[in-house]
Enzyme design. Structure first.
Site: not given
Length: 286
Positions: A57, A60, A105, A135, A230, A246-248
């Site tokens: 995330g 986000w 990352h 994910s 989201f 995609r979905k979160g």
């Protein structure tokens, strides 16, 4: 593909195009110089550094941090890629105004050496291992640069545990960061769970504000929560780059793991994360 990107084959015979650097793998889209020389990236004392294992995330959480650091709901066209340290050479970020909300990352040992000298505020945003695996699977299937063939989630899980993807083995990522936090208690680090932010965004944002030294009323924090919801971000940000929206959801892993895979994965998690106290992984929310 460029010469410094390699086709990494897993035990099931499937391959991913990845960029090997010092025993780790990174996205073929990342700037080779940036990744190889991350330790020399110059930081500022007033930077805020968002660190995430991939698929936790980051888009986000970066937008949440941007709002809380600047006090401005309107992002004025800013995006986290412009502040992503693996994306370009360090000089690209020199003209960004302070405070910069940088993100990467990287495992701890590949972070800029300035981290322990300048001691900027670090936020580690983390997510449960099962939803990350799901994910990541869809991420690799969707982006053509990876050259990954979809269809075998079980084989992909083994690849995930073997660390044959960006940033390597997920357990090692958190164990190394926890060891660093304990070894360097003067380094300011705040750990925030994806699931906690999903369940109680205003409460979690207030905790982040306390860490960042910011004060906002409940009305502002609710507006921030609505702006970073989201569904809202999928419309405002996902229209530009839908792969990252995609979905979160929390618990999508239940739609992918078999009972046997779940039991097997639970055993590995229990063994690998024994003794870890800074990260509380949750696999569902109320």
């Amino acid at each position: 593909m460029s010469s410094d990107v390699a086709q990494i084959v897993d035990k099931s015979g499937k391959s991913l195009w990845l960029r090997p650097v010092n025993g780790y793998y990174f996205s073929p889209q990342f700037n080779a110089y940036a990744v190889e020389n991350m330790v020399d990236f110059p930081l500022r004392e007033d930077d805020v550094l968002l660190v995430t294992y991939p698929k936790c995330g980051v888009h986000w959480s970066w937008e949440i941090l941007r709002i809380l650091v600047t006090g401005d709901i309107d992002n004025k066209g800013l995006d986290k890629e412009s502040y992503m340290m693996e994306w370009d050479r360090p000089e690209k970020y020199e003209d960004l105004p302070s405070p910069r909300i940088l993100n990467n990352h990287m495992p701890f040992h590949m972070q800029p050496s300035d981290l322990l000298k300048k001691k900027p505020k670090v936020v580690i945003f983390y997510r449960n291992f099962k939803d990350v695996a799901v994910s990541f699977y869809h991420h690799h299937c969707a982006i053509k640069d990876y050259g990954y063939e979809s269809g075998d989630f079980g084989g992909y899980l083994q690849r995930h545990l073997d660390g044959l993807m960006e940033t390597g083995n997920p357990f090692n990522f958190y164990k190394e960061w926890e060891a660093a936090i304990l070894k360097h208690p003067d380094l300011p680090v705040y750990c925030c769970a994806y699931e906690d932010m999903k369940e109680n965004p205003v409460t979690e944002m207030r905790k982040l504000c306390d860490y960042l030294g910011k004060t906002f009323d409940n009305s502002f924090l609710q507006d921030a929560a609505n702006s970073t919801n989201f569904d809202h971000m999928k419309v405002t940000k996902g229209a530009i780059n839908p792969i990252f929206y995609r979905k979160g959801q929390v618990g999508d892993w239940k739609n992918h793991f078999t009972v046997a895979q779940n039991e097997w994965f639970d055993g590995i998690i229990k063994k690998e994360m024994a003794g870890i106290t800074r990260f509380n992984f949750r696999y569902s929310i109320h």
